[in-house]
Each structure stands twice: as C-alpha cells, then as structure tokens.
Motif scaffolding. Structure first.
Motif, short mmCIF file in Angstrom:
data_model
loop_
_atom_site.label_atom_id
_atom_site.label_comp_id
_atom_site.label_asym_id
_atom_site.label_seq_id
_atom_site.Cartn_x
_atom_site.Cartn_y
_atom_site.Cartn_z
N GLY A 15 42.69 45.06 14.24
CA GLY A 15 43.08 45.11 15.65
C GLY A 15 42.00 44.51 16.55
N ILE A 16 40.75 44.80 16.22
CA ILE A 16 39.63 44.26 16.99
C ILE A 16 39.59 42.73 16.87
CG2 ILE A 16 37.10 44.11 17.11
CD1 ILE A 16 37.06 47.09 16.29
N LEU A 17 39.80 42.24 15.66
CA LEU A 17 39.80 40.78 15.45
C LEU A 17 40.91 40.09 16.24
CD1 LEU A 17 39.05 40.53 11.61
CD2 LEU A 17 37.55 39.86 13.49
N LEU A 18 42.08 40.72 16.31
CA LEU A 18 43.18 40.14 17.07
C LEU A 18 42.83 40.10 18.56
CD1 LEU A 18 46.24 41.84 15.32
CD2 LEU A 18 45.58 39.43 15.19
N SER A 19 42.22 41.16 19.07
CA SER A 19 41.83 41.21 20.49
C SER A 19 40.75 40.18 20.78
CB SER A 19 41.35 42.61 20.87
OG SER A 19 42.39 43.55 20.75
N ILE A 20 39.77 40.10 19.89
CA ILE A 20 38.70 39.10 20.07
C ILE A 20 39.28 37.69 19.96
CG2 ILE A 20 36.59 38.16 19.06
CD1 ILE A 20 35.78 41.02 18.37
N GLY A 21 40.27 37.53 19.09
CA GLY A 21 40.95 36.24 18.99
C GLY A 21 41.59 35.84 20.30
N ALA A 22 42.20 36.80 20.99
CA ALA A 22 42.80 36.52 22.30
C ALA A 22 41.74 36.14 23.32
CB ALA A 22 43.58 37.74 22.78
N ILE A 23 40.60 36.83 23.27
CA ILE A 23 39.49 36.50 24.19
C ILE A 23 38.98 35.09 23.92
CG2 ILE A 23 37.12 37.10 24.85
CD1 ILE A 23 37.83 40.02 24.16
N LEU A 24 38.83 34.73 22.64
CA LEU A 24 38.35 33.39 22.29
C LEU A 24 39.35 32.32 22.72
CD1 LEU A 24 36.84 34.07 18.75
CD2 LEU A 24 35.61 33.70 20.90
N LEU A 25 40.64 32.60 22.58
CA LEU A 25 41.64 31.66 23.06
C LEU A 25 41.51 31.44 24.55
CD1 LEU A 25 44.93 32.63 21.15
CD2 LEU A 25 43.55 30.57 20.86
N GLU A 26 41.27 32.51 25.28
CA GLU A 26 41.08 32.41 26.74
C GLU A 26 39.86 31.57 27.07
OE1 GLU A 26 39.41 32.92 30.49
OE2 GLU A 26 41.54 32.96 29.94
N GLU A 27 38.77 31.79 26.36
CA GLU A 27 37.53 31.05 26.65
C GLU A 27 37.66 29.58 26.27
OE1 GLU A 27 34.93 32.35 28.40
OE2 GLU A 27 36.49 33.89 28.57
N TYR A 28 38.38 29.31 25.18
CA TYR A 28 38.55 27.93 24.73
C TYR A 28 39.47 27.14 25.67
CZ TYR A 28 40.35 23.99 22.05
OH TYR A 28 40.76 22.72 21.66
N THR A 29 40.46 27.81 26.23
CA THR A 29 41.48 27.11 27.01
C THR A 29 41.17 27.11 28.51
OG1 THR A 29 42.79 29.17 26.98
CG2 THR A 29 43.32 27.49 25.32
N PHE A 30 41.23 28.27 29.13
CA PHE A 30 41.16 28.32 30.59
C PHE A 30 39.82 28.82 31.14
CE2 PHE A 30 45.59 29.07 29.24
CZ PHE A 30 46.10 27.86 29.64
N ASN A 31 39.08 29.54 30.32
CA ASN A 31 37.71 29.94 30.66
C ASN A 31 37.62 30.58 32.06
OD1 ASN A 31 34.99 30.24 30.11
ND2 ASN A 31 34.43 28.24 30.95
N ARG A 32 38.46 31.56 32.30
CA ARG A 32 38.45 32.25 33.60
C ARG A 32 37.23 33.16 33.73
NH1 ARG A 32 42.11 30.25 37.39
NH2 ARG A 32 43.77 29.27 36.18
N TYR A 33 36.65 33.54 32.61
CA TYR A 33 35.45 34.38 32.64
C TYR A 33 34.31 33.58 32.01
CZ TYR A 33 39.19 37.76 33.34
OH TYR A 33 40.30 38.41 33.82
N PRO A 34 33.65 32.73 32.80
CA PRO A 34 32.73 31.73 32.25
C PRO A 34 31.37 32.25 31.82
CG PRO A 34 32.80 31.57 34.64
CD PRO A 34 33.80 32.61 34.27
N TYR A 35 31.00 33.46 32.26
CA TYR A 35 29.65 33.94 31.98
C TYR A 35 29.61 34.70 30.66
CZ TYR A 35 29.05 32.81 36.90
OH TYR A 35 29.02 32.16 38.11
N LEU A 36 28.50 34.53 29.95
CA LEU A 36 28.34 35.20 28.66
C LEU A 36 28.41 36.72 28.81
CD1 LEU A 36 27.73 35.04 25.64
CD2 LEU A 36 25.27 35.02 26.21
N SER A 37 27.87 37.23 29.90
CA SER A 37 27.90 38.68 30.12
C SER A 37 29.34 39.19 30.24
CB SER A 37 27.12 39.04 31.39
OG SER A 37 27.68 38.38 32.53
#
Length: 467
Positions: free
Chosen positions: A395-417
């Motif tokens: 479940g954690i991997l799926l959620s992190i996968g969604a976060i990575l998709l967001e960062e790769y595509t639209f990057n609405r949360y650009p800061y590492l923090s």
C-alpha cells in the motif's frame, strides 16, 4: 463451527487482498503509460493559441450553491478570471438559508431581471434570475431548494452553450482549466463527458480567488487526503480511463455535452451521488442505443477544493460518498456482470461492487476476526505479521508511486521538503487513518436507507482563512 468460519474467512481475506492489490498495481502501470503519453502531447501543443481562438466551443459553468456564503464570492471571482474565449458562469442558489444570495448580489451589483427559462428538465420553481450588464457572462439563479442535482438541472435549463461544466461552490479552477477540459470534445466528436483532476487547496496561498502559491496544509487530516486524492486521480481514474471504463466524474469538476445530458434526463434528484449516477446512466444509455461514445479523464485541468480538517466533517464526507456509491450501483444493478455493457458490466461495475462498496465490511469484519482467530488458536502470529507487513508495504509503494507520478508529470509540490512530508504521510496513513475512513464508510453502509437523501454538513471557511 465458529472456528471453521473464521478459518475460511481468513483464507478469503488473503485472496481478497491479493486481488485488490493486483488491480491497484495494474492501474498504476496503466496510469504511468497514459500520463507519459499525455505529457508528451501537451508539450508539443500550444494551448495559448486555443485561448485566443474564436472557434473554441463555448461553455457554461454551473455552480450549485447551498449555504456557501464563506466561499461563493471567491469562487465566482476565480471563474470570471478564467482564460477562455467564450463562457458564462451560472450560479444556482438552491434555497440557501444563509447569506449566499445576498453576498452575490452585493459583491457583483446584481439586479433582478425578467428572463424566460426553457424547461428542458423539470426542477423546483425558479424564483428569480439576477444579472449585471457590466458582467454579461455572469448569471445568478435563485430557486426553491431541491438538492444539488435539481440545482444543476436548473442550471442546464438556464445555460446557453452546448457544453457545460459543473463545479462545486467550494472549489477554484486554474485559469487554463477550461481550455484543457474542452480539448477532448474538440479532438473526438464521440466524447460526451470529461472529468478533471481535483486537488486540495488547504494550505495554499489564494488571493482574489486565484491560486498564488501551492503549499501543503498544516492539518494532518488534510495532508492524508492529499495522498488519497493523488492515488485516486493519478492512478485510479487514469487507469479506468485507459480501459475506457470510467464510472465517475467528480462533482467538483466535470464537463458534459448538454444535448446528451438532456437526453438521459439530466441529473437524478433524490440521490447524494449524482456525479457518479449520471456517468453510470450515460454508459447504460449509450450502450443501449448502440451509439459510439467516450467518457474521458484529463489529469491536467486542475480544480482546487477544500478538504475537511476535522474528523466530524471527514466522517460526514466519507459516509456520504459511500451512500452515494451504493445508491448508484443499486439503481443500475442490471449492469452487474452483464456482457451487454462490455467492460463496464464485466469489470468496472463488479470492481466497484466488491472492492469499493463491500470493501469496508470485509475490512471491519477482518479487524474483529483477527483477535478471535488468536483466541481460537488458528492464527499463526508470525505468518500474520509477515502478511500484514507485506500488505502495508504494498500500500505504501502504491501511494509513493502516485507521489512520484505527480512529481514526474506536473510537479505541483516542487520542494524536496514537500515530497518528503508527503512520503511520510503516505506511510503513516496505513496506521490509523485508513482504518478510520473504513469505519466511516462502514457506518454509511448501515445508515444507507436513513441517510441516502441527506447530504450532511461540512463546515466551510473562506479560501483566505483556509490558506
């Protein structure tokens, strides 16, 4: 007898968890490929040219409002700023008991006018139509209370244009959202509905109804919901779109061909899941008519909405979602495993029935039977810990996968923090938050008959205060 039942249920749970995680993984893979193709397409497309074109399809934006005095003015201002050649904003005051109508009249200097309204769809009585000649693309409709679906039908009756978009009164669209959401209608004449992605505005800086800076909310409950929304939209709905089997377009932001929406009878009143119900009905109607059609999901036209920040409001929301899901599925039960409806009947409907509707029951019963399994001596503690750890990690991997998709595509949360904080909450949601939302949905199942016509109440704050 009890021991045998518990043992068989435990075996069932193993297969159930494996099945749902396999489906989630498949959706993640399909979403990744779909997002890759979408990003490549928009990189080579100059949307700015479309914002100035006189050939764009004009669009009506319908905003049903009931007791929305805290957010309605900011919402309408943001809509009037949209970057689109020809559109109108139709606000439908659905018999509000607060100052929603008064704030609209005062803020936009509206006057009551004598305007005939076509009765394309039957609705509660319209008491008045308000306009300002200096703001020709703003219309405010005051009507007797009939619920959100009835308000949307009234908006369809008043609207002028061939495509309409529905948006919640507690939401804000980005300036180019209409351009992107209208493109599937232009690119493919078979498109009858398009859903856009919904993101959480809590914590972001909002000024004059426009998103100035995207940031994370301070509320832990809202942070958990960011993870949920990323997973639901960027993996879930993108995956269903890839299979041409999208069963829901979020009521917070969706666009429809008006003629087809009228053909199917508009929104169904007497349901609190009108957003899903109209999509399921569109599928059923078009397949019965043997007409080619497409219902699309676009991950880019962003709608920002307020998420609940306390447990009481979260409970009300999740209970309502569960009841709306059940109502839609029960209304169209003839689609269940019916090959006449293709992938909708054979895959999408059964998934929502077994995993979304019945999921909370299976999960809550599991919480009860685990200690019973231990008491009856049929629980292998070591095996259980390993299985639980594997399920949580997946479940954690799926959620992190969604976060990575967001960062790769639209990057609405650009800061590492920000990314690290979201990752932390993707882990933490498995230990308490997810179980809590399952309990809320479980309650919704057992209160279905009593609450299936009740929306419940969620406290709203102005976007400035919530930022």
């Amino acid at each position: 007898m009890i021991r045998e039942i518990i043992l068989k249920f435990n075996i069932f749970i193993i297969y159930y968890v494996i099945s749902i995680n396999f489906i989630y993984f498949l959706q993640l893979i399909l979403s990744a490929f779909s997002l890759y193709r979408y990003i490549r397409k928009i990189r080579y497309s100059d949307y700015q040219n479309y914002t100035k074109s006189s050939n764009m399809i004009p669009i009506s934006i319908l905003v049903p409002a009931y007791n929305e005095e805290e957010t309605i003015v900011d919402n309408v201002k943001s809509l009037l700023y949209l970057n689109y050649p020809e559109f109108e904003v139709v606000v439908i005051n659905d018999g509000s008991k607060d100052n929603t109508l008064e704030k609209l009249i005062e803020s936009f200097e509206l006057k009551l006018i004598d305007q005939p309204v076509r009765t394309l769809l039957k609705t509660q009585k319209i008491k008045g139509v308000y306009r300002n000649l200096d703001i020709p693309n703003l219309v405010v409709v005051d009507k007797e209370n009939g619920g959100k679906a009835d308000a949307l039908n009234a908006g369809i009756n008043v609207s002028r244009y061939p495509v309409f978009a529905s948006i919640d009164a507690d939401s804000i669209l980005e300036t180019d959202s209409l351009v992107r959401v209208i493109m599937p209608f232009i690119e493919d004449k078979e498109t009858v509905a398009v859903g856009g992605i919904v993101r959480i505005a809590n914590g972001s800086k909002i000024r004059r109804g426009l998103i100035q800076k995207v940031d994370l909310p301070k509320s832990r409950i809202a942070l958990f919901q960011i993870i949920e929304y990323l997973r639901a939209f960027l993996t879930g709905r993108m995956g269903w779109d890839a299979l041409n089997s999208l069963l829901i377009v979020s009521g917070a932001f969706g666009a429809f061909r008006k003629d087809v929406a009228i053909e199917v009878g508009g929104y169904t009143t007497g349901t609190i899941g009108e957003d899903m119900e109209i999509i399921v009905r569109l599928h059923k109607f078009m397949r019965k008519q043997k007409r080619k059609y497409k219902i699309k999901f676009i991950p880019d036209p962003v709608c920002w909405t307020q998420a609940p920040e306390n447990l009481r409001d979260l409970k009300s929301q999740r209970r309502r979602w569960q009841i709306g899901l059940m109502d839609s599925l029960f209304r169209h039960k003839e689609m269940f495993f019916n090959p006449k409806y293709g992938v909708i009947g054979l895959y999408a409907y059964p998934y929502f029935f077994f995993f979304e509707m019945l999921g909370p029951i299976i999960e809550v019963v599991g919480y009860i039977l685990i200690p019973l399994s231990y008491i009856f001596g049929i629980l292998n503690v070591r095996y259980f810990i390993l299985f639980f750890a594997a399920a949580v990690l997946y479940g954690i991997l799926l959620s992190i996968g969604a976060i990575l998709l967001e960062e790769y595509t639209f990057n609405r949360y650009p800061y590492l923090s920000q990314v690290l904080k979201l990752t932390l909450y993707a882990i933490l949601e498995n230990f308490g938050y997810r179980q809590l939302t399952s309990l809320y949905r479980f309650e919704g199942i057992f209160k279905f008959r009593r609450l299936k016509h009740s929306w419940g109440k969620i406290k709203r704050t102005s976007f400035t205060k919530s930022a």
